[in-house]
Structure formats: C-alpha cells, structure tokens
Design an enzyme around this catalytic site. Structure first.
Site, PDB file in Angstrom:
ATOM      1  N   TYR A   1      29.482   6.932  11.514  1.00 37.63           N
ATOM      2  CA  TYR A   1      28.996   7.563  12.744  1.00 37.63           C
ATOM      3  C   TYR A   1      28.268   8.887  12.420  1.00 37.63           C
ATOM      4  O   TYR A   1      28.482   9.486  11.363  1.00 37.63           O
ATOM      5  CB  TYR A   1      30.205   7.805  13.669  1.00 37.63           C
ATOM      6  CG  TYR A   1      29.857   8.461  14.969  1.00 37.63           C
ATOM      7  CD1 TYR A   1      29.068   7.811  15.906  1.00 37.63           C
ATOM      8  CD2 TYR A   1      30.332   9.740  15.265  1.00 37.63           C
ATOM      9  CE1 TYR A   1      28.741   8.427  17.103  1.00 37.63           C
ATOM     10  CE2 TYR A   1      30.014  10.357  16.452  1.00 37.63           C
ATOM     11  CZ  TYR A   1      29.211   9.705  17.370  1.00 37.63           C
ATOM     12  OH  TYR A   1      28.884  10.319  18.544  1.00 37.63           O
TER      13      TYR A   1
ATOM     14  N   THR B   1      28.466  11.953  12.956  1.00 36.23           N
ATOM     15  CA  THR B   1      29.111  13.204  12.536  1.00 36.23           C
ATOM     16  C   THR B   1      29.900  13.049  11.230  1.00 36.23           C
ATOM     17  O   THR B   1      30.427  14.042  10.721  1.00 36.23           O
ATOM     18  CB  THR B   1      30.122  13.670  13.600  1.00 36.23           C
ATOM     19  OG1 THR B   1      31.092  12.627  13.781  1.00 36.23           O
ATOM     20  CG2 THR B   1      29.446  13.975  14.926  1.00 36.23           C
ATOM     21  N   LYS B   2      30.004  11.842  10.717  1.00 38.49           N
ATOM     22  CA  LYS B   2      30.943  11.604   9.622  1.00 38.49           C
ATOM     23  C   LYS B   2      30.398  12.095   8.270  1.00 38.49           C
ATOM     24  O   LYS B   2      29.228  12.444   8.155  1.00 38.49           O
ATOM     25  CB  LYS B   2      31.297  10.113   9.551  1.00 38.49           C
ATOM     26  CG  LYS B   2      31.986   9.608  10.823  1.00 38.49           C
ATOM     27  CD  LYS B   2      33.321  10.288  11.054  1.00 38.49           C
ATOM     28  CE  LYS B   2      34.154   9.656  12.138  1.00 38.49           C
ATOM     29  NZ  LYS B   2      33.843  10.111  13.518  1.00 38.49           N
ATOM     30  N   ASN B   3      31.264  12.088   7.266  1.00 34.28           N
ATOM     31  CA  ASN B   3      30.861  12.641   5.962  1.00 34.28           C
ATOM     32  C   ASN B   3      29.734  11.826   5.322  1.00 34.28           C
ATOM     33  O   ASN B   3      28.929  12.379   4.572  1.00 34.28           O
ATOM     34  CB  ASN B   3      32.063  12.731   5.022  1.00 34.28           C
ATOM     35  CG  ASN B   3      33.019  13.848   5.431  1.00 34.28           C
ATOM     36  OD1 ASN B   3      32.781  14.532   6.429  1.00 34.28           O
ATOM     37  ND2 ASN B   3      34.077  14.035   4.679  1.00 34.28           N
ATOM     38  N   ILE B   4      29.717  10.517   5.567  1.00 36.51           N
ATOM     39  CA  ILE B   4      28.540   9.695   5.241  1.00 36.51           C
ATOM     40  C   ILE B   4      27.968   9.282   6.599  1.00 36.51           C
ATOM     41  O   ILE B   4      28.521   8.410   7.265  1.00 36.51           O
ATOM     42  CB  ILE B   4      28.918   8.447   4.417  1.00 36.51           C
ATOM     43  CG1 ILE B   4      29.634   8.848   3.129  1.00 36.51           C
ATOM     44  CG2 ILE B   4      27.673   7.610   4.105  1.00 36.51           C
ATOM     45  CD1 ILE B   4      30.193   7.664   2.334  1.00 36.51           C
TER      46      ILE B   4
END
Ligand code: PLP
Length: 374
Positions: free
Chosen positions: A180, A182-185
C-alpha cells in the site's frame, strides 16, 4: 525553537523518484500490463529477501491475508484468534472466510498480541492464529507457534522485521505483506504472501486468479478470486525494493531524532522496541497519557493539524468499531487495547521527509506540550 510551519507536513508520503517513474513508463511500453515478468521477478527477489521458499504476489495486503487464511484451511464456523490493535482488514478477512475473529488483548509495551492470553481462547473451533507486527515490531512468535496451530502473520508493517534472528516471512505458515502507498515498500497497492509450505503456495496460486490457461483451453480447480498483481505496480515495488536499506536508514535517523527530541516530554512515550529483534521502523507511535501530557490524544492530534503537522492513529481497537460491536455485542472488554486505543498517535515518518521536517514535528509537539501543561 523553530517557528510553526507554513506548509503542511504529510503524515507518510511515499518516496517516489525518477527510477519508479521510469520503471512504470518502461512497463507501459513493454505492452504487458497485468501479472507478468515483473511480478515474477518481484516474487523471486522478495523470496530471497525474506528467506522464504515461496512468495506469491497479490492485489493487496488484505487479499494476501484472505487467501492465506483460506490456504491454511480456515472455513465457515471456525475461529481465528487475532489482535484488536490493527487495521480492520485483519479481522474482516476472517469474516470473509465465514469464520469468527476472537480478539485477544495486547501487551502494554508494544501493543502486539499477548501470547500469555491466547491459550485461554483456544478451543476445538480455533483454526488459526493471526498475530500483527504493529509498527514493525515483531509479535512474540515463539510462544504462539508453540501452540501448534497454523499461524498466519499480518506483516503489513514488517517488510524488514527480524524476530530473534529469523526474517519475518521465513517463520510461520504464511506471512502477509502490504505494498500500500504508505508502506515500507510502496507500490500504491499490492500484497505478498511468503510461505515455506508448498501446499499453501499452490492453494494461493490457484485462488488468486480464476483462470489459468496453458494454450487454447483453460480450466479451474477452485472457485478463485481476481486478486493478482499488475506488472505496473510490481515495477514500482521492484525499485522500492532496491531502495529498501537506504529508506530504512533514513527512517532510523528519524526515529533517533524523535527518541531524543521527545524524551523530556512527560506523558508522551514511544512504543517499546525489543532490542533482540529488528524493528521495521514503519510507524513512530507515541502514547499520550492525558493526565501527564496536559491533554488527550485527540486534542494533540487536532492541535497538530492546526500546526500543519499530519498524524494518524494506529489503531482504534477493531472490536469497538460499529460493525464489530453490533455483530458481537457480548465481546469481553480488552482493557489494554481499549486504553491504548485512546492514547496512540503516529507522527510523520517517511524517507520523503527531511530531518528538518521531523524537527518541525518534534517542535510542534513540544510547543503543544508546553501549552497544555502550563
Ligand atoms: C496492519 C495492517 N494489516 C492489513 C492492512 C491491509 O493492507 P492493504 O491496504 O494492502 O490491503 C494494513 C494496511 O493497509 C495494515 O496496516
């Protein structure tokens, strides 16, 4: 102290650069938009990164959790034990399997599921346990695995997490990651299931796309979903994976700035991080104790918005949301989760932010603390 900001600081904007843009353009020019070579490469590279036998790319973290639960055999009438401190998707997918989420209270330190409370919730209907690695701090998996039930991890926040020397993704029956925005990937949307079980991988392969053709005919072996990942998104995720260590370093610096900058503010305390583990540093969550900090979380959040500082809440306890409350009116109280749900606030964190941005956020919190405690 620095003056208030004149432009809004986003809570968690994605760090997208020219390489991601070029990767999308290249994919569009390749003529292959849906699941294809880039998705296959992402699965291969993530399997190596996560130390997992198999990685299956799917449409979202939610789809990853849903298909993983089905793949380990969750059926109508079953129960799945999970954490109430999570995004509602974690519990919704249990419902979508026709099963019942059994919410277990969390530990006051890191707000992850409390393994000591799980055995009392296990009965003959319990089919799986679904711990969540909140903010990137691994849940305590050893005592959970020791119960002998299938474990499906919500690893949406835990791309880089390591639990006692083992990568999240390499440990349980299935670990579910989110891509998603906002995620780290961050690919915008997308999800990954990591598993060492051949049968789980095969089940998810059959379910994520209804049609599997091998020539002029097609066939299906199960009533599948449309939960595959597009190569356009996989292309973004591949570039983000190249940057994963560089981005983690930036977030580590931001964590350090917060740890130092907020240390003297009475009643504002970050969640505990276990030094035995690698924390994925996905969210910087503080708890605001209204009695000591002079105002409650909601007042801080509103005042920070007035200071142009974006924040978010991870999470409101799922069992208290209207739909779950109405569906399970006899839900026993979960004291730690309910208390924490009133206190948690996530501060801006992103590799797209500069140190100055984070210092602005720290100064805004400090200014409000001074005002609220005066
Ligand atoms: C803890 C947690 N679980 C599951 C999800 C669902 O992931 P997705 O949005 O990719 O479906 C999210 C976030 O979006 C999350 O934060």
């Amino acid at each position: 102290m620095r003056p208030p900001r004149s432009t809004r600081l986003g809570f968690q904007p994605p760090a997208i650069g020219e390489e991601e843009i070029a990767a999308v353009t290249e994919t569009l020019r390749s003529g292959w938009l849906t699941t294809g070579p880039r998705t296959a490469l992402l699965e291969e590279r993530m399997a190596s990164y996560l130390d997992a036998e198999h990685v299956l790319a799917v449409a979202s973290g939610t789809a990853a959790l849903h298909l993983a639960l089905l793949a380990v055999g969750v059926q109508p009438g079953d129960e799945v034990i999970t954490s109430p401190i999570t995004w509602p998707a974690t519990a919704n997918v249990i419902e979508h399997c026709g099963a019942t989420p059994i919410f277990c209270d969390v530990r006051d330190t890191d707000l992850n599921i409390d393994p000591a409370l799980i055995p009392a919730l296990v009965n003959e209907r319990t089919r799986a346990i679904l711990p969540v690695h909140l903010a990137g701090q691994p849940a305590d998996l050893d005592p959970i695995s020791a119960l002998g039930l299938p474990v499906v991890e919500d690893a949406a926040h835990a791309a880089e997490s390591v639990y006692r020397g083992r990568k999240i993704g390499a440990i349980s029956d299935a670990s579910c990651f989110s891509l998603y925005a906002t995620k780290n990937i961050a690919a915008g949307e997308g999800g990954l299931v990591a598993t060492n079980r051949d049968d789980v991988a095969e089940a998810i392969r059959n379910m994520r796309l209804t049609r599997r053709g091998d020539g002029s005919h097609y066939d299906q072996v199960t009533a599948g979903f449309k939960a595959n990942l597009s190569d356009v998104l996989a292309a973004i995720a591949l570039v983000q994976l190249d940057r994963i260590d560089a981005h983690a370093l930036i977030r580590q610096r931001q964590f350090d700035l917060y740890d130092v900058g907020l240390a003297d503010l009475d009643g504002i305390t970050p969640l505990v991080r276990d030094p035995r583990d690698v924390h994925a540093l996905h969210l910087y969550v503080v708890r605001i104790d209204a009695a000591r900090a002079g105002a409650d979380r909601d007042a801080y959040q509103r005042a920070l918005a007035d200071e142009l500082i974006g924040t978010s809440i991870h999470f409101l306890p799922v069992h208290k949301l209207t739909w779950f409350r109405d569906r399970y009116p006899a839900q026993p109280p979960l004291a730690v989760a309910e208390h924490a749900g009133r206190e948690v606030l996530s501060l801006p964190l992103s590799p797209a932010h500069s140190d100055d941005d984070i210092l602005d956020a720290i100064d805004a919190v400090s200014r409000l603390h001074e005002r609220f405690t005066a």
